[in-house]
Motif scaffolding. Structure first.
Motif, PDB file in Angstrom:
ATOM      1  N   ILE A  70       8.790  20.315 -22.359  1.00 61.29           N
ATOM      2  CA  ILE A  70       8.291  20.796 -21.066  1.00 61.29           C
ATOM      3  C   ILE A  70       7.277  19.807 -20.485  1.00 61.29           C
ATOM      4  O   ILE A  70       7.333  19.453 -19.294  1.00 61.29           O
ATOM      5  N   ALA A  71       6.361  19.342 -21.311  1.00 65.79           N
ATOM      6  CA  ALA A  71       5.327  18.404 -20.844  1.00 65.79           C
ATOM      7  C   ALA A  71       5.951  17.089 -20.377  1.00 65.79           C
ATOM      8  O   ALA A  71       5.565  16.540 -19.329  1.00 65.79           O
ATOM      9  N   ALA A  72       6.934  16.582 -21.135  1.00 69.54           N
ATOM     10  CA  ALA A  72       7.558  15.306 -20.778  1.00 69.54           C
ATOM     11  C   ALA A  72       8.332  15.411 -19.463  1.00 69.54           C
ATOM     12  O   ALA A  72       8.238  14.533 -18.594  1.00 69.54           O
ATOM     13  N   VAL A  73       9.087  16.484 -19.301  1.00 71.47           N
ATOM     14  CA  VAL A  73       9.866  16.645 -18.068  1.00 71.47           C
ATOM     15  C   VAL A  73       8.942  16.920 -16.884  1.00 71.47           C
ATOM     16  O   VAL A  73       9.226  16.483 -15.759  1.00 71.47           O
ATOM     17  N   ALA A  74       7.837  17.619 -17.113  1.00 69.27           N
ATOM     18  CA  ALA A  74       6.867  17.850 -16.031  1.00 69.27           C
ATOM     19  C   ALA A  74       6.312  16.521 -15.517  1.00 69.27           C
ATOM     20  O   ALA A  74       6.088  16.352 -14.311  1.00 69.27           O
ATOM     21  N   PHE A  75       6.107  15.563 -16.425  1.00 73.60           N
ATOM     22  CA  PHE A  75       5.672  14.222 -16.016  1.00 73.60           C
ATOM     23  C   PHE A  75       6.731  13.578 -15.117  1.00 73.60           C
ATOM     24  O   PHE A  75       6.412  12.984 -14.079  1.00 73.60           O
ATOM     25  N   LEU A  76       8.004  13.702 -15.492  1.00 74.76           N
ATOM     26  CA  LEU A  76       9.089  13.141 -14.692  1.00 74.76           C
ATOM     27  C   LEU A  76       9.176  13.813 -13.319  1.00 74.76           C
ATOM     28  O   LEU A  76       9.421  13.154 -12.304  1.00 74.76           O
ATOM     29  N   VAL A  77       8.975  15.124 -13.302  1.00 78.90           N
ATOM     30  CA  VAL A  77       9.008  15.846 -12.026  1.00 78.90           C
ATOM     31  C   VAL A  77       7.897  15.344 -11.106  1.00 78.90           C
ATOM     32  O   VAL A  77       8.117  15.079  -9.916  1.00 78.90           O
ATOM     33  N   GLY A  78       6.692  15.195 -11.648  1.00 83.10           N
ATOM     34  CA  GLY A  78       5.583  14.703 -10.835  1.00 83.10           C
ATOM     35  C   GLY A  78       5.830  13.310 -10.308  1.00 83.10           C
ATOM     36  O   GLY A  78       5.532  13.003  -9.146  1.00 83.10           O
ATOM     37  N   ALA A  79       6.406  12.443 -11.152  1.00 85.32           N
ATOM     38  CA  ALA A  79       6.683  11.064 -10.734  1.00 85.32           C
ATOM     39  C   ALA A  79       7.741  11.021  -9.641  1.00 85.32           C
ATOM     40  O   ALA A  79       7.586  10.321  -8.634  1.00 85.32           O
ATOM     41  N   SER A  80       8.826  11.767  -9.805  1.00 80.86           N
ATOM     42  CA  SER A  80       9.908  11.711  -8.823  1.00 80.86           C
ATOM     43  C   SER A  80       9.528  12.390  -7.517  1.00 80.86           C
ATOM     44  O   SER A  80       9.885  11.917  -6.430  1.00 80.86           O
ATOM     45  N   MET A  81       8.774  13.487  -7.577  1.00 81.45           N
ATOM     46  CA  MET A  81       8.374  14.179  -6.353  1.00 81.45           C
ATOM     47  C   MET A  81       7.470  13.301  -5.498  1.00 81.45           C
ATOM     48  O   MET A  81       7.587  13.274  -4.264  1.00 81.45           O
ATOM     49  N   ASN A  82       6.569  12.586  -6.124  1.00 83.41           N
ATOM     50  CA  ASN A  82       5.604  11.784  -5.376  1.00 83.41           C
ATOM     51  C   ASN A  82       6.208  10.476  -4.872  1.00 83.41           C
ATOM     52  O   ASN A  82       5.659   9.847  -3.963  1.00 83.41           O
ATOM     53  N   ALA A  83       7.328  10.067  -5.437  1.00 86.17           N
ATOM     54  CA  ALA A  83       7.892   8.755  -5.121  1.00 86.17           C
ATOM     55  C   ALA A  83       8.428   8.654  -3.701  1.00 86.17           C
ATOM     56  O   ALA A  83       8.536   7.553  -3.155  1.00 86.17           O
ATOM     57  N   SER A  84       8.766   9.776  -3.095  1.00 91.48           N
ATOM     58  CA  SER A  84       9.335   9.713  -1.741  1.00 91.48           C
ATOM     59  C   SER A  84       8.273   9.590  -0.653  1.00 91.48           C
ATOM     60  O   SER A  84       8.596   9.231   0.487  1.00 91.48           O
ATOM     61  N   ARG A  85       7.027   9.867  -0.960  1.00 97.77           N
ATOM     62  CA  ARG A  85       6.003   9.928   0.094  1.00 97.77           C
ATOM     63  C   ARG A  85       5.744   8.596   0.771  1.00 97.77           C
ATOM     64  O   ARG A  85       5.688   8.534   2.012  1.00 97.77           O
ATOM     65  N   PRO A  86       5.552   7.493   0.021  1.00 96.36           N
ATOM     66  CA  PRO A  86       5.361   6.215   0.730  1.00 96.36           C
ATOM     67  C   PRO A  86       6.545   5.851   1.620  1.00 96.36           C
ATOM     68  O   PRO A  86       6.362   5.308   2.720  1.00 96.36           O
ATOM     69  N   ALA A  87       7.766   6.161   1.175  1.00 99.08           N
ATOM     70  CA  ALA A  87       8.952   5.838   1.968  1.00 99.08           C
ATOM     71  C   ALA A  87       9.009   6.676   3.232  1.00 99.08           C
ATOM     72  O   ALA A  87       9.352   6.178   4.311  1.00 99.08           O
ATOM     73  N   VAL A  88       8.698   7.964   3.128  1.00 95.72           N
ATOM     74  CA  VAL A  88       8.706   8.841   4.302  1.00 95.72           C
ATOM     75  C   VAL A  88       7.690   8.358   5.329  1.00 95.72           C
ATOM     76  O   VAL A  88       7.978   8.257   6.534  1.00 95.72           O
ATOM     77  N   GLN A  89       6.475   8.043   4.877  1.00 93.42           N
ATOM     78  CA  GLN A  89       5.431   7.622   5.797  1.00 93.42           C
ATOM     79  C   GLN A  89       5.739   6.259   6.408  1.00 93.42           C
ATOM     80  O   GLN A  89       5.485   6.023   7.598  1.00 93.42           O
ATOM     81  N   ALA A  90       6.316   5.354   5.619  1.00 93.11           N
ATOM     82  CA  ALA A  90       6.682   4.047   6.158  1.00 93.11           C
ATOM     83  C   ALA A  90       7.809   4.171   7.178  1.00 93.11           C
ATOM     84  O   ALA A  90       7.786   3.513   8.225  1.00 93.11           O
ATOM     85  N   MET A  91       8.816   5.000   6.898  1.00 91.26           N
ATOM     86  CA  MET A  91       9.906   5.190   7.858  1.00 91.26           C
ATOM     87  C   MET A  91       9.389   5.801   9.152  1.00 91.26           C
ATOM     88  O   MET A  91       9.802   5.405  10.257  1.00 91.26           O
ATOM     89  N   MET A  92       8.476   6.745   9.050  1.00 94.62           N
ATOM     90  CA  MET A  92       7.924   7.358  10.249  1.00 94.62           C
ATOM     91  C   MET A  92       7.183   6.326  11.096  1.00 94.62           C
ATOM     92  O   MET A  92       7.276   6.319  12.328  1.00 94.62           O
ATOM     93  N   ALA A  93       6.452   5.438  10.435  1.00 93.70           N
ATOM     94  CA  ALA A  93       5.763   4.370  11.163  1.00 93.70           C
ATOM     95  C   ALA A  93       6.752   3.409  11.800  1.00 93.70           C
ATOM     96  O   ALA A  93       6.494   2.865  12.882  1.00 93.70           O
ATOM     97  N   ASP A  94       7.898   3.193  11.159  1.00 90.89           N
ATOM     98  CA  ASP A  94       8.911   2.282  11.696  1.00 90.89           C
ATOM     99  C   ASP A  94       9.539   2.812  12.971  1.00 90.89           C
ATOM    100  O   ASP A  94       9.792   2.060  13.916  1.00 90.89           O
ATOM    101  N   ILE A  95       9.838   4.101  13.011  1.00 93.00           N
ATOM    102  CA  ILE A  95      10.682   4.638  14.081  1.00 93.00           C
ATOM    103  C   ILE A  95       9.898   5.246  15.233  1.00 93.00           C
ATOM    104  O   ILE A  95      10.490   5.558  16.273  1.00 93.00           O
TER     105      ILE A  95
END
Length: 451
Positions: free
Chosen positions: A121-146
């Motif tokens: 549970i602890a190991a997968v929770a780490f993976l969930v946190g990493a993958s969930m947060n990974a999209s934020r820089p891309a979303v914010q950068a795309m918004m700035a682009d368009i």
């Protein structure tokens, strides 16, 4: 002759609201609204974060300490992924990074629902946190682009509104889903996240600006070391961390303090609900007021309101007074979120937006880890009054920092190098207005409006 009837106050108010909404949403490109929709869908499925602690303690029978460890590992995953996702956003592109992050989130969340061993549970929770947060820089950068520079505060504000609207709905739904089946909550979030990925794949093209040979060299010159050497930007990141420490107390310090004073979980739920209701109700109209005002003054004001809004909690003795303090720091949150994100874009070179957004995201991820430790130590050793006093002090320090660092930021943010010893930022991608004008004139107008 018949006397013409005057419109009723209710019709006048309704007309004013329609006009304000129309002005708030007009002029933004279609791609923005698909990105906005994907954000809303993603947040509508955010069930797991709401009931994770209850799932671990009530359903699985683990201790509160273990639940805290899992939460910390989830936050650590976000810290690690912030910088990695920022680099991938610049190198691979915004769209591929979002797709990888969202598909990974869907798979890891679904997997977490089937884990039973504490280590798993602890190991997968780490993976969930990493993958969930990974999209934020891309979303914010795309918004700035368009989005055009003069519309960015409004765009980020609308996106923040979608985040809070989705969270408010998902938080209410999570309670009912948990009563039926916790596994249904995990699988439901996985399906919603996968839907978000499909939406991005079908409707959103890559937005990373086209690069000439010179700009390719400029991009290669922008590294994480470049970001770290950018003194002004790293100062803003540090101030963002201080502001985030204060805002996080609404979720970590406030419920514990209210519980120790004899208030029930239902009382806390009622108080914190004021935060979501106000954001949904006021985010759009307040943005109309702040979108073309000086970022330094807005951030100074917002951090002062946040610090002293939480500071006033020391004098709260009833649910009503607690709710009033929430009103103060919620107004600070409404001002701070779009202004801060837009400022990060202004300080970032075009081909380094992913790395810069990743570093900014890191400040909030680290604050999410530090804030529970801070509130726990202060509450246990010195009491709630010291915690709220510390929030007032931190807010004051952050406000002073913004006043000194960001005040008067105008043409300098576009014409000077993005970092000491680095290449100058590449020009903004051209966005044609209704009446074509030279690029330089359009950029100057955008800056004047932004400042």
């Amino acid at each position: 002759m018949p006397v013409p009837s005057l419109p009723s106050p209710s019709s006048l108010l309704l007309r004013a609201v329609r006009t304000a909404v129309r002005r708030s949403v007009s002029g933004l490109p279609r791609e923005f609204w698909w990105l906005w929709t994907s954000t809303l869908v993603n947040r509508l499925g955010g069930f797991v974060a709401t009931f994770m602690a209850l799932y671990l303690t009530l359903e699985r029978g683990h201790s509160a300490s273990y639940a805290g460890l899992v939460a910390a590992l989830h936050g650590l995953g976000g810290v690690v992924s912030s910088l990695v996702a920022g680099v991938l956003t610049d190198r691979l592109g915004r769209r591929p990074t979002m797709l990888v992050a969202q598909v990974s989130t869907a798979l890891s969340v679904a997997l977490l629902g089937f884990m039973t061993h504490p280590v798993a549970i602890a190991a997968v929770a780490f993976l969930v946190g990493a993958s969930m947060n990974a999209s934020r820089p891309a979303v914010q950068a795309m918004m700035a682009d368009i989005v055009r520079p003069e519309d960015r505060v409004r765009a980020f504000s609308l996106n923040y509104w979608a985040i809070n609207l989705g969270f408010a709905v998902s938080a209410m739904a999570a309670g009912f889903i948990a009563q039926y089946s916790y596994l249904a909550g995990f699988l439901g979030e996985a399906v919603m996240t996968l839907t978000c990925a499909i939406l991005v794949f079908v409707k959103l093209p890559e937005s990373r600006p086209e690069r000439s040979a010179q700009e390719q060299g400029a991009e290669d010159a922008v590294s994480l070391v470049t970001v770290l050497r950018d003194g002004r930007f790293m100062g803003v990141v540090g101030l963002s961390f201080l502001a985030a420490l204060v805002f996080q107390q609404g979720a970590v310090g406030l419920p514990v303090a209210m519980g120790r004073e004899g208030f029930s979980p239902a009382d806390y739920g009622l108080v914190i609900a004021v935060n979501g209701v106000l954001i949904v109700a006021l985010q759009i109209p307040v943005t109309r007021f702040i979108e073309h005002r000086d970022a330094g003054r807005l951030l100074t004001l917002s951090t002062l309101l946040a610090g002293y809004g939480f500071g006033l909690t020391a004098f709260a003795g009833s649910v009503g007074v607690f709710a009033l303090t929430v009103c103060v720091w919620t107004l600070a949150e409404i001002i701070n979120a779009p202004t801060q994100t837009s400022l990060v874009v202004r300080l970032s070179p075009v081909h380094g937006r992913g790395r810069y957004q990743g570093m900014y995201t890191l400040s909030w991820a680290v604050a999410a880890m530090v804030a529970p430790l801070m509130s726990g130590v202060v509450l246990d050793r010195w009491g709630a009054a010291w915690l709220w006093g510390a929030c007032a002090v931190i807010g004051t320090v952050a406000a002073g920092g913004y006043w000194l660092l960001v005040r008067g930021l105008g043409e300098e943010s576009r014409t000077t190098p993005a970092a000491t010893g680095s290449v100058p930022p590449a020009p903004e991608p051209a966005v044609e207005p209704a009446t074509p004008r030279p690029d330089a004139e359009r950029e100057q107008d955008a800056l004047r409006k932004a400042v």
